[in-house]
Design a protein around this motif. Sequence first.
Motif, PDB file in Angstrom:
ATOM      1  N   ASN A 317       0.973  -1.242  -0.062  1.00  0.00           N
ATOM      2  CA  ASN A 317      -0.067  -0.078  -0.010  1.00  0.00           C
ATOM      3  C   ASN A 317       0.682   1.312   0.097  1.00  0.00           C
ATOM      4  OD1 ASN A 317       1.094   0.282   2.731  1.00  0.00           O
ATOM      5  ND2 ASN A 317      -0.847  -0.647   3.522  1.00  0.00           N
ATOM      6  N   TYR A 318       0.157   2.313   0.085  1.00  0.00           N
ATOM      7  CA  TYR A 318       1.030   3.663  -0.020  1.00  0.00           C
ATOM      8  C   TYR A 318       2.110   3.906   0.972  1.00  0.00           C
ATOM      9  CZ  TYR A 318      -1.397   5.113   4.297  1.00  0.00           C
ATOM     10  OH  TYR A 318      -1.789   5.242   5.504  1.00  0.00           O
ATOM     11  N   SER A 319       1.973   3.103   1.889  1.00  0.00           N
ATOM     12  CA  SER A 319       3.055   3.357   3.080  1.00  0.00           C
ATOM     13  C   SER A 319       4.386   2.791   2.713  1.00  0.00           C
ATOM     14  CB  SER A 319       2.773   2.619   4.359  1.00  0.00           C
ATOM     15  OG  SER A 319       2.687   1.379   4.186  1.00  0.00           O
ATOM     16  N   TYR A 320       4.453   2.082   1.495  1.00  0.00           N
ATOM     17  CA  TYR A 320       5.952   1.569   1.186  1.00  0.00           C
ATOM     18  C   TYR A 320       6.195   2.917   0.108  1.00  0.00           C
ATOM     19  CZ  TYR A 320       5.754  -3.251   2.776  1.00  0.00           C
ATOM     20  OH  TYR A 320       5.662  -4.338   3.374  1.00  0.00           O
ATOM     21  N   GLU A 321       7.712   2.800   0.374  1.00  0.00           N
ATOM     22  CA  GLU A 321       8.437   3.884  -0.375  1.00  0.00           C
ATOM     23  C   GLU A 321       8.829   3.237  -1.666  1.00  0.00           C
ATOM     24  OE1 GLU A 321      11.237   6.196   1.923  1.00  0.00           O
ATOM     25  OE2 GLU A 321       9.679   7.065   3.291  1.00  0.00           O
ATOM     26  N   GLN A 322       9.312   2.018  -1.567  1.00  0.00           N
ATOM     27  CA  GLN A 322       9.933   1.553  -2.616  1.00  0.00           C
ATOM     28  C   GLN A 322       9.558   0.133  -2.738  1.00  0.00           C
ATOM     29  OE1 GLN A 322      14.456   1.192  -2.548  1.00  0.00           O
ATOM     30  NE2 GLN A 322      14.495   3.381  -1.796  1.00  0.00           N
ATOM     31  N   ALA A 323       9.384  -0.207  -4.112  1.00  0.00           N
ATOM     32  CA  ALA A 323       8.896  -1.617  -4.581  1.00  0.00           C
ATOM     33  C   ALA A 323       9.685  -2.510  -3.802  1.00  0.00           C
ATOM     34  CB  ALA A 323       8.996  -1.826  -6.026  1.00  0.00           C
ATOM     35  N   GLU A 324      10.844  -2.601  -4.063  1.00  0.00           N
ATOM     36  CA  GLU A 324      11.766  -3.615  -3.339  1.00  0.00           C
ATOM     37  C   GLU A 324      11.478  -4.092  -2.009  1.00  0.00           C
ATOM     38  OE1 GLU A 324      13.264  -0.893  -4.934  1.00  0.00           O
ATOM     39  OE2 GLU A 324      13.849  -1.750  -6.865  1.00  0.00           O
ATOM     40  N   HIS A 325      11.139  -3.061  -1.155  1.00  0.00           N
ATOM     41  CA  HIS A 325      10.861  -3.494   0.106  1.00  0.00           C
ATOM     42  C   HIS A 325       9.653  -4.396   0.287  1.00  0.00           C
ATOM     43  CE1 HIS A 325      13.009   0.444   1.437  1.00  0.00           C
ATOM     44  NE2 HIS A 325      13.806  -0.375   0.952  1.00  0.00           N
ATOM     45  N   ILE A 326       8.604  -4.270  -0.463  1.00  0.00           N
ATOM     46  CA  ILE A 326       7.373  -5.104  -0.387  1.00  0.00           C
ATOM     47  C   ILE A 326       7.918  -6.356  -0.766  1.00  0.00           C
ATOM     48  CG2 ILE A 326       5.117  -5.439  -1.408  1.00  0.00           C
ATOM     49  CD1 ILE A 326       5.205  -2.481  -2.517  1.00  0.00           C
ATOM     50  N   LEU A 327       8.732  -6.672  -1.858  1.00  0.00           N
ATOM     51  CA  LEU A 327       9.104  -7.919  -2.329  1.00  0.00           C
ATOM     52  C   LEU A 327      10.333  -8.631  -1.046  1.00  0.00           C
ATOM     53  CD1 LEU A 327       9.050  -9.446  -4.619  1.00  0.00           C
ATOM     54  CD2 LEU A 327      11.110  -8.701  -5.398  1.00  0.00           C
ATOM     55  N   ARG A 328      10.998  -7.544  -0.461  1.00  0.00           N
ATOM     56  CA  ARG A 328      11.789  -8.076   0.675  1.00  0.00           C
ATOM     57  C   ARG A 328      10.937  -8.735   1.835  1.00  0.00           C
ATOM     58  NH1 ARG A 328      13.611  -2.895   3.723  1.00  0.00           N
ATOM     59  NH2 ARG A 328      11.361  -3.381   4.306  1.00  0.00           N
ATOM     60  N   ASP A 329       9.844  -7.983   2.005  1.00  0.00           N
ATOM     61  CA  ASP A 329       9.121  -8.531   3.132  1.00  0.00           C
ATOM     62  C   ASP A 329       8.301  -9.556   2.947  1.00  0.00           C
ATOM     63  OD1 ASP A 329       9.890  -6.030   4.541  1.00  0.00           O
ATOM     64  OD2 ASP A 329       8.027  -4.800   4.171  1.00  0.00           O
ATOM     65  N   ALA A 330       7.915  -9.812   1.652  1.00  0.00           N
ATOM     66  CA  ALA A 330       7.229 -11.152   1.151  1.00  0.00           C
ATOM     67  C   ALA A 330       8.123 -12.222   1.361  1.00  0.00           C
ATOM     68  CB  ALA A 330       6.663 -10.902  -0.394  1.00  0.00           C
ATOM     69  N   ASP A 331       9.328 -11.842   0.984  1.00  0.00           N
ATOM     70  CA  ASP A 331      10.621 -12.895   1.036  1.00  0.00           C
ATOM     71  C   ASP A 331      10.967 -13.232   2.501  1.00  0.00           C
ATOM     72  OD1 ASP A 331      12.674 -14.446   0.349  1.00  0.00           O
ATOM     73  OD2 ASP A 331      14.207 -13.056  -0.206  1.00  0.00           O
ATOM     74  N   THR A 332      11.046 -12.255   3.285  1.00  0.00           N
ATOM     75  CA  THR A 332      11.096 -12.319   4.750  1.00  0.00           C
ATOM     76  C   THR A 332      10.028 -13.344   5.523  1.00  0.00           C
ATOM     77  OG1 THR A 332      11.977 -10.356   5.151  1.00  0.00           O
ATOM     78  CG2 THR A 332      11.414 -11.216   7.079  1.00  0.00           C
ATOM     79  N   ALA A 333       8.708 -12.980   4.863  1.00  0.00           N
ATOM     80  CA  ALA A 333       7.513 -13.681   5.596  1.00  0.00           C
ATOM     81  C   ALA A 333       7.603 -15.159   5.008  1.00  0.00           C
ATOM     82  CB  ALA A 333       6.251 -13.124   4.985  1.00  0.00           C
ATOM     83  N   MET A 334       8.229 -15.359   3.780  1.00  0.00           N
ATOM     84  CA  MET A 334       8.359 -16.734   3.240  1.00  0.00           C
ATOM     85  C   MET A 334       9.197 -17.702   3.964  1.00  0.00           C
ATOM     86  SD  MET A 334      10.325 -18.879   1.335  1.00  0.00           S
ATOM     87  CE  MET A 334      11.520 -17.685   0.339  1.00  0.00           C
ATOM     88  N   TYR A 335      10.217 -16.844   4.309  1.00  0.00           N
ATOM     89  CA  TYR A 335      11.530 -17.367   5.046  1.00  0.00           C
ATOM     90  C   TYR A 335      10.940 -18.019   6.574  1.00  0.00           C
ATOM     91  CZ  TYR A 335      16.228 -18.154   6.430  1.00  0.00           C
ATOM     92  OH  TYR A 335      17.291 -18.706   6.860  1.00  0.00           O
ATOM     93  N   ARG A 336      10.115 -16.936   7.103  1.00  0.00           N
ATOM     94  CA  ARG A 336       9.702 -17.426   8.376  1.00  0.00           C
ATOM     95  C   ARG A 336       8.608 -18.701   8.005  1.00  0.00           C
ATOM     96  NH1 ARG A 336       8.582 -15.015  13.403  1.00  0.00           N
ATOM     97  NH2 ARG A 336      10.970 -14.460  12.947  1.00  0.00           N
ATOM     98  N   ALA A 337       7.824 -18.620   6.934  1.00  0.00           N
ATOM     99  CA  ALA A 337       6.985 -19.697   6.861  1.00  0.00           C
ATOM    100  C   ALA A 337       7.667 -21.290   6.946  1.00  0.00           C
ATOM    101  CB  ALA A 337       6.237 -19.582   5.381  1.00  0.00           C
ATOM    102  N   LYS A 338       8.978 -21.033   6.122  1.00  0.00           N
ATOM    103  CA  LYS A 338       9.937 -22.378   6.073  1.00  0.00           C
ATOM    104  C   LYS A 338      10.324 -22.750   7.435  1.00  0.00           C
ATOM    105  CE  LYS A 338      11.922 -22.496   1.647  1.00  0.00           C
ATOM    106  NZ  LYS A 338      11.179 -23.464   0.974  1.00  0.00           N
ATOM    107  N   ILE A 339      10.580 -21.467   8.241  1.00  0.00           N
ATOM    108  CA  ILE A 339      10.998 -21.984   9.584  1.00  0.00           C
ATOM    109  C   ILE A 339      10.026 -22.488  10.493  1.00  0.00           C
ATOM    110  CG2 ILE A 339      11.696 -20.823  11.953  1.00  0.00           C
ATOM    111  CD1 ILE A 339      13.410 -18.801  10.276  1.00  0.00           C
ATOM    112  N   LEU A 340       8.863 -21.946  10.152  1.00  0.00           N
ATOM    113  CA  LEU A 340       7.702 -22.554  10.976  1.00  0.00           C
ATOM    114  C   LEU A 340       7.315 -23.847  10.669  1.00  0.00           C
ATOM    115  CD1 LEU A 340       5.477 -19.459  11.557  1.00  0.00           C
ATOM    116  CD2 LEU A 340       6.912 -20.475  13.157  1.00  0.00           C
ATOM    117  N   GLY A 341       7.649 -24.525   9.468  1.00  0.00           N
ATOM    118  CA  GLY A 341       7.589 -25.867   9.432  1.00  0.00           C
ATOM    119  C   GLY A 341       7.133 -26.136   7.774  1.00  0.00           C
ATOM    120  N   LYS A 342       7.497 -25.321   7.020  1.00  0.00           N
ATOM    121  CA  LYS A 342       7.234 -25.489   5.361  1.00  0.00           C
ATOM    122  C   LYS A 342       5.729 -25.876   5.053  1.00  0.00           C
ATOM    123  CE  LYS A 342      12.138 -26.609   5.148  1.00  0.00           C
ATOM    124  NZ  LYS A 342      12.974 -27.434   4.512  1.00  0.00           N
ATOM    125  N   GLY A 343       5.636 -25.885   3.877  1.00  0.00           N
ATOM    126  CA  GLY A 343       4.174 -26.197   3.455  1.00  0.00           C
ATOM    127  C   GLY A 343       3.276 -25.326   3.909  1.00  0.00           C
TER     128      GLY A 343
END
Length: 617
Positions: A317-343
């Motif tokens: 949403n508008y609160s982001y300054e850069q597109a890369e940051h949204i991608l970075r956050d989605a990546d971080t969340a994915m990483y967390r999903a992996k740690i939490l047990g994958k799938g």
Amino acid sequence: MDVDTGLNEQAIVNQKEDILIVDDTPENLRLLSSFLVKEGYNVRKALTGQMALTAMDTVLPDLILLDIMMPAMDGYQVCEKLKSNPKTTEIPVIFLSALNDAFDKVKAFAVGGADYITKPFQFEEVLARVRIQLSLKTAKLQNKKLNAELEARVKERTYQLQVVIEELKREIQERKLLQTKLLNMALHDSLTGLPNRAFFMERLVELLKVAQENTDYQFAVLFLDCDRFKVINDSLGHLVGDELLIALTHRLKSILSLDNTIARFGGDEFAILLPEIDNINTAIQVADRILKALSFPFQLQRNEVFINASIGVALGNYSYEQAEHILRDADTAMYRAKILGKGQYHVFDPAMHAAAMQALQIENDLRKAIQQEEFLVHYQPIISLITGKITGFEALVRWQHPTKGIIPPGLFIPLAEETGLINSIGKLVLSKACHQIQQWYQDKLTNESICMSVNISARQFAQLDIVEQIDQIVTETQINPENLKLEITESAFINNAQSAKAILQELRQRKIQLSIDDFGTGYSSLSYLHNFPVDTLKVDRSFVSKLDGTSESLGLIPAIKKIAETMKMTVVAEGIETEKQLAQLRELNCEFGQGYFFAKPLPEKDATELLVASPRW
Ligand code: C2E
Ligand code: CA
Ligand code: CA
């Protein structure tokens, strides 16, 4: 002007010019004719206008000398007729008139006459006027010819130019096609045909712009990474891996709507852009749908393959300054999903970003810490529950951080495992611990045989040269290998049973002891215990801490003790904190105990003092 035209010009000059004289006075005809013939002209003669016109049917003269006053058809009439006929209109006409004739010069020119000569003739004048007209005519002719040539050449050039233009046009068209193809290649992944990262980022930047202009606008980025893809690639080969990625692409396309952008980021990573969503639930539903779709196997040419994925979701949403940051956050969340047990999927929240930043900071600090040897080892005694005396110590690492003070292993060991830094740290701890016990023996601080337990992480255990590393330290410190005990968790065996068995056998040959740490919390697939040469099971603290004196609180401990007895292994109970717990464990004939009840992990000096004091519990 080319050679061809030059020749023509020459021909015109060399040719004898043809003059037609029209006069009803034979005397005039004869005079003029003989004079002009003498001057080198071809001369024909006509006595009447009609004869003159008839003469035009054969050869056209180059010039006509035309008498005005003639019976039947006068010179003017003849001239008008000649001028009105396209065939003869270009032939110059010089009127001949007697001085006493009622000669109308204006009319003579009006009907198309080129000049006039008055009788009686002065031959020089006749010749001069004839020449002028003839050369005028020649000039005109040449001019005409030149014009025609020029026109032809212009036409030719125009045609050539058109051909070139056509060619250019075609070339431009081809270039354009090539360009779109190249652009397409630059923005698409060749294996799956999906847009690539560059394309995705362009789209993401566009959507962020929309959101920045309209604060209500929201969109989502899903970052998808396959679990275990490497296993498939390594075991079934890259071709099957590629086939799977294509099949996965088809499946994703089939469940996503057309306005969703699906991109492949290389490897087994995909990103999905959901434009204009009401709230995060829409994105969660899509993530759910993808995970469900992946629960069915992929029917490939030769194999049936299952693949799971971890998905990170970030709300844009508008609160982001850069597109890369949204991608970075989605990546971080994915990483967390992996740690939490994958799938599974995980939705990004800003605290995760802070945690990720902190992890990065710690990783950097850890690297420095290894170089600067900021690690200490504390020693926690292990007590024989039969004699009540110290039988050994467990070496537990601490990080003496320059600004943060002593950091417990729980805060940096997982990260060290993940980054591989554990290998260096583990080696350091092993070396320090071996030096320590050798020192105690050398200083004859104990009459009993004591043993040093050292934790070896799964990753450390998986190193190809782990046995050599241990050998090297044993040789260097000259300890008796029987006084060294390695603590390994079940996960170290389970992931690679074959090589684990080989390593354990090598260690057994050297009489190094082996202990399974945190027993009861992991896979506890009892079957592997038969296969591996293990000396000790360490009952995890979570079982011991539940002990409250009642028999119900014993939980799995009696069963673990039974297993150990059957396998001729001893049991160490970890985390004994109370007298009651100790009593219960003694009741069960548990051989060894460790915990705050006896002592916390102690710095070298305190541990040495405790050893010297030789307390009895
Ligand atoms: P662990 O191997 O299970 O070690 C026992 C942990 O339980 C130690 O925590 C110890 O201080 C704690 N402990 C012992 N008795 C009690 C008790 O009575 N009550 C409570 N509440 N805790 C007790 P520590 O030192 O924080 O280490 C945590 C974990 O970090 C260790 O668990 C081990 O997995 C890992 N670790 C520590 N040192 C190393 C090392 O050198 N290499 C590797 N790979 N891992 C290490
Ligand atoms: Ca341990
Ligand atoms: Ca443990």
